[in-house]
Motif scaffolding. Structure first.
Motif, short mmCIF file in Angstrom:
data_model
loop_
_atom_site.label_atom_id
_atom_site.label_comp_id
_atom_site.label_asym_id
_atom_site.label_seq_id
_atom_site.Cartn_x
_atom_site.Cartn_y
_atom_site.Cartn_z
N UNK A 184 -13.17 -5.11 8.00
CA UNK A 184 -12.12 -4.46 7.21
C UNK A 184 -12.55 -3.04 6.90
N UNK A 185 -11.96 -2.10 7.61
CA UNK A 185 -12.39 -0.72 7.48
C UNK A 185 -11.66 0.02 6.38
N UNK A 186 -10.42 -0.34 6.10
CA UNK A 186 -9.64 0.34 5.07
C UNK A 186 -8.48 -0.55 4.66
N UNK A 187 -7.96 -0.28 3.46
CA UNK A 187 -6.81 -1.04 2.97
C UNK A 187 -5.99 -0.17 2.03
N UNK A 188 -4.68 -0.37 2.07
CA UNK A 188 -3.76 0.38 1.22
C UNK A 188 -2.79 -0.62 0.59
N UNK A 189 -2.56 -0.47 -0.68
CA UNK A 189 -1.66 -1.36 -1.40
C UNK A 189 -0.42 -0.58 -1.83
N UNK A 190 0.75 -1.12 -1.60
CA UNK A 190 2.01 -0.50 -2.03
C UNK A 190 2.94 -1.61 -2.48
N UNK A 191 3.20 -1.66 -3.80
CA UNK A 191 4.08 -2.71 -4.31
C UNK A 191 3.51 -4.08 -4.01
N UNK A 192 4.31 -4.91 -3.37
CA UNK A 192 3.90 -6.28 -3.06
C UNK A 192 3.38 -6.41 -1.64
N UNK A 193 3.07 -5.30 -1.00
CA UNK A 193 2.56 -5.34 0.37
C UNK A 193 1.20 -4.67 0.44
N UNK A 194 0.40 -5.13 1.38
CA UNK A 194 -0.92 -4.54 1.62
C UNK A 194 -1.06 -4.28 3.12
N UNK A 195 -1.60 -3.13 3.45
CA UNK A 195 -1.90 -2.77 4.82
C UNK A 195 -3.41 -2.74 4.99
N UNK A 196 -3.95 -3.57 5.87
CA UNK A 196 -5.40 -3.67 6.07
C UNK A 196 -5.70 -3.26 7.51
N UNK A 197 -6.68 -2.39 7.67
CA UNK A 197 -7.09 -1.98 9.02
C UNK A 197 -8.42 -2.65 9.36
N UNK A 198 -8.42 -3.37 10.48
CA UNK A 198 -9.63 -4.02 10.98
C UNK A 198 -10.14 -3.22 12.18
N UNK A 199 -11.43 -2.86 12.16
CA UNK A 199 -12.06 -2.20 13.30
C UNK A 199 -12.91 -3.20 14.06
N UNK A 200 -12.76 -3.18 15.36
CA UNK A 200 -13.47 -4.14 16.21
C UNK A 200 -14.98 -3.94 16.07
N UNK A 201 -15.70 -5.05 15.88
CA UNK A 201 -17.15 -5.03 15.83
C UNK A 201 -17.68 -5.86 17.00
N UNK A 202 -18.54 -5.31 17.83
CA UNK A 202 -19.06 -6.07 18.98
C UNK A 202 -19.70 -7.37 18.53
N UNK A 203 -19.56 -8.44 19.30
CA UNK A 203 -20.14 -9.73 18.92
C UNK A 203 -21.64 -9.65 18.65
N UNK A 204 -22.34 -8.81 19.40
CA UNK A 204 -23.79 -8.71 19.20
C UNK A 204 -24.11 -8.16 17.82
N UNK A 205 -23.31 -7.19 17.37
CA UNK A 205 -23.53 -6.62 16.05
C UNK A 205 -23.25 -7.65 14.96
N UNK A 206 -22.23 -8.47 15.20
CA UNK A 206 -21.92 -9.50 14.22
C UNK A 206 -23.05 -10.52 14.10
N UNK A 207 -23.61 -10.88 15.27
CA UNK A 207 -24.68 -11.88 15.26
C UNK A 207 -25.95 -11.32 14.63
N UNK A 208 -26.18 -10.02 14.78
CA UNK A 208 -27.41 -9.43 14.27
C UNK A 208 -27.35 -9.05 12.81
N UNK A 209 -26.19 -9.13 12.17
CA UNK A 209 -26.06 -8.73 10.76
C UNK A 209 -25.61 -9.93 9.94
#
Length: 535
Positions: A499-524
């Motif tokens: 989750x790289x960023x998020x914006x809230x407006x009223x009853x809605x939320x916009x969330x931006x997901x940035x792709x993380x390589x599987x190797x980085x996920x496994x190593x962290x």
């Protein structure tokens, strides 16, 4: 012939002008663009911007409303697509209904009650609301009133003297030639207006049914000659022929789309709430205001034919709608809006009787009290400041959307209509994907600017992409059943990226997901970079 039979006098004419300008037009135009568009109005814009061929094609069968209003709104877009511009079309129909109420009311009960009815229609909360909403209900009301006025004129010209001008000689029109000058225009008006009504809303079929019930009763009671049927039957055949294409669609929808519709079952509590919604008013005023039409009906008994005309439509339409709802739930306020002027007319009869008892001051005081109660509800329709749609808050961040590497996911999918409208000045490129509660197919999915996916299929569609923008409803207006929410999709996206960023407006939320390589996920194992939300 007396002068009053020739038409309304100068004072009545000025009263009508005042009601139309100060009551009808001003109340409907005031802060017209301030309220944010409703979900239904976003739908109107979506359909109005579709190609005509598609609106008249097989895809349209998933939409339960006939296409006429959308076609008119499409043509109206030449004036602009702002909320105010969209709403000027229903405003025109809403204002037009006010003098039609006067014309019909004068024929049934006379000038005084007609003026009261037209004034109450002008300031009524329900009529002001639907006279400002970019939907078909103002068109339904004005078309239905034209059809009813034409029916009253035709019946009186053919001998139903109780439906002649309520102020004049009851036999004046009955003595006119049945084929007199202009009579054909009322036949044409009845056919055309009834056809427009049924193409504005399918439930207007009940108007045609009840008109036939009334005419049959008048013929059987010898208020109308049998020869009236020689023109009446072809006129109704013309309506059926003109409506046949959509009637076939409606019959098909009753077996499919309407089998699982949003309207609840017609329980006594639901029916009572919808009937009360036709004449909204504070609880403390209900005993008096609801008693006025009953008193008016009692007073109108001296004109039994006019009373029958009123009751056939004012009572018959909700009754038939309720009976139809026992098969398929369809009992709700909106289709019944065109019947409410009859209630105002009966209230006008009762208020005019006050004048005979308490004089002009008593009448003025009673009318002012009723108007004050009505305006109290109408005042709530105007926001104190221009409203901003929730999705409008995401226009700026979505400028960074890159269609080659990004995907936009809308959950639930219907919010895509709102997002498309609010970003119309700077359109967000595709692809757009949509999710629904419990992966249940949405009947209108072909019309959403998204591709509908099952929640488990989401990540598989993100192959090769770098970012996902998720538009999510925070607090659900209609809470899903356990397990039907979007938590599984959110969990999948959290495994897919950060989750790289998020914006809230009223009853809605916009969330931006940035792709993380599987190797980085496994190593962290302790966490992933970029999880901080920018708000």
């Amino acid at each position: 012939m007396s002068s009053r039979n020739a038409g309304p006098g100068p004072r009545v004419a000025w009263a009508l002008v005042g009601i139309l300008t100060l009551g009808a037009l001003a109340l409907r135009a005031f802060r017209l663009s301030w309220p944010v568009l409703s979900t239904d109005e976003y739908a109107t814009y979506a359909f109005a911007t579709e190609p005509v061929a598609r609106l008249l094609g097989p895809d349209y069968r998933t939409e339960t409303n006939p296409p006429l209003y959308y076609l008119l709104q499409r043509a109206w877009l030449v004036l602009g697509d702002s909320p105010g511009a969209l709403r000027t079309l229903p405003l025109v129909f809403g204002v037009a209904s006010v003098p039609l109420v006067y014309a019909l009311g004068r024929r049934l009960a006379g000038t005084g009650p007609a003026l009261v009815a037209c004034a109450l229609t002008a300031i009524s909360e329900i009529h002001v609301f639907f006279g400002r909403e970019a939907r078909a209900y103002a068109l339904l009301t004005s078309a239905s009133l034209v059809a009813l006025l034409a029916l009253a004129r035709l019946a009186s010209a053919w001998g139903a003297s109780g439906l002649a001008d309520g102020d004049g000689d009851a036999g004046r029109e009955a003595s006119a030639s049945r084929a007199g000058a202009g009579a054909w225009r009322w036949w044409l008006g009845y056919v055309a207006a009834s056809t427009v009504a049924v193409y504005a809303h399918s439930t207007a079929v009940l108007l045609v049914v009840l008109a036939n019930v009334l005419v049959t009763a008048l013929v059987l009671s010898r208020r109308l000659p049998v020869s009236f049927l020689y023109r009446w039957i072809p006129a109704n055949a013309a309506i059926v022929a003109l409506y046949a294409p959509w009637l076939a669609v409606t019959v098909e929808q009753c077996r499919s789309v309407l089998a699982d519709f949003w309207i609840p079952e017609s329980s006594p509590r639901w029916v009572a709430s919808q009937l009360m919604g036709l004449y909204p008013c504070p609880r403390w005023s209900k005993p008096v205001l609801y008693a006025l039409p009953l008193a008016g009906a009692w007073l109108l008994r001296r004109r039994p034919l006019a009373l029958a005309f009123v009751l056939v439509f004012a009572v018959g339409q909700p009754l038939l709608l309720y009976l139809a709802s026992l098969v398929r739930p369809m009992f709700y306020v909106r289709p019944m809006i065109w019947t409410t002027p009859f209630g105002y007319l009966l209230a006008g009869v009762a208020l005019c009787a006050v004048r005979r008892v308490a004089g002009a001051p008593g009448f003025a005081a009673a009318l002012a009290a009723v108007a004050a109660v009505a305006l109290r509800g109408t005042a709530a329709l105007y926001p104190a400041a221009p409203e901003v749609a929730d999705t409008a808050g995401f226009v700026a961040p979505l400028r960074a959307f890159a269609p080659a590497t990004d995907a936009l996911v809308v959950a639930p999918a219907p919010f895509a209509w709102q997002l498309r409208y609010e970003t119309r000045a700077a359109p967000v490129p595709r692809p757009w994907l949509g999710l629904t509660f419990g992966d249940k197919p949405d009947r209108l999915a072909p019309w959403y600017p998204v591709e509908e996916l099952r929640r488990a299929e989401l990540v598989s569609r993100l192959e090769g992409l770098e970012r996902v923008w998720l538009l999510l409803e925070v607090h659900h207006l209609f809470p899903p059943a356990p397990g039907d929410g979007f938590e599984p999709a959110l969990a999948d996206l959290d495994r897919w990226g950060a989750r790289a960023a998020a914006w809230r407006s009223g009853n809605l939320e916009l969330i931006r997901f940035d792709r993380v390589p599987p190797a980085a996920l496994a190593g962290d194992a302790r966490g992933r970079p970029g999880t901080g939300a920018a708000r």
